[in-house]
Design a protein around this motif. Structure first.
Motif: not given
Length: 224
Positions: A188-196
């Motif tokens: 649910x972390x949008x920064x992690x989702x974008x990085x992945x």
């Protein structure tokens, strides 16, 4: 014999003769267990070629219009696409994105292969566009590895995704499996989702050799 095996046995030789697919890196697809295949999307026939070049059945989301057509043509299309693994979803509806995500999660939890085009739509001009983060949510929610792939040449056989494709040669190139267990519990972390997501798209770009555009393909289509 399953319908998938029947389609590969009957139509596989015809499609291989027509498209002459060259497959590279197929050994990177695990022989069992959940796997996400994530790649570029150039034209309609991508979803015909991909199931034909993999040993395991690939389940993917498709527009519900592919299975709701009328007459003989509509019935044949529905029989083919559901047979090769397509699950129809109304992606244009209010809950289309959630339905697609939950469908992918269910497929992976069953230990199967789920195919996805992170761009969300066909490329309007042959370039690679920004990926949507559904791919990241799926791998973080299920722990399934991501095998990136690149379709090369399909747009030359069916420009614009319309009409009957002409015979020719295509290449399907698979990369090494990517795993993101270090981000477990961070779906649910949008920064992690974008990085992945960006990590996956970087691999797709490397495999395909496409020019990358940091914009969603849907926005580019509207601008055009």
């Amino acid at each position: 014999m399953s319908r998938f095996a029947l389609i590969k046995a009957v139509l596989g030789p015809i499609m291989r003769l027509m498209f002459r697919p060259q497959v590279e890196g197929a050994e990177h697809i695990p022989a069992d267990g959940p796997v996400i295949l994530a790649g570029n999307h150039l034209t309609f026939i991508d979803s015909i070629v991909l199931p034909l070049v993999t040993k395991r059945q690939v389940v993917f989301i498709g527009k519900d219009e592919y299975v709701t057509g009328k007459g003989l043509k509509g019935r044949l299309m529905a029989w083919f696409f559901t047979g090769v693994g397509m699950i129809p979803v109304d992606r244009d509806g209010a809950n289309g994105g959630v339905a697609a995500l939950m469908t992918g999660r269910r497929v992976l939890e069953e230990g199967r292969i789920f195919g996805i085009y992170p761009e969300g739509t066909r490329s309007p001009d042959g370039r690679l566009y920004r990926g949507r983060t559904g791919i990241a949510r799926l791998t973080l929610m299920t722990g399934a590895p991501v095998v990136p792939f690149a379709m090369i040449g399909t747009d030359k056989l069916q420009p614009g995704g319309r009409g009957i494709p002409r015979p020719g040669k295509v290449t399907v190139r698979f990369g090494e499996a990517l795993e993101f267990s270090r981000y477990e519990g961070m779906d649910r972390d949008r920064y992690v989702l974008r990085a992945v997501t960006d990590s996956v798209m970087a691999e797709v770009m490397r495999l395909s050799g496409q020019e990358y555009v940091d914009m969603y393909a849907t926005k580019a289509k509207k601008a055009a």
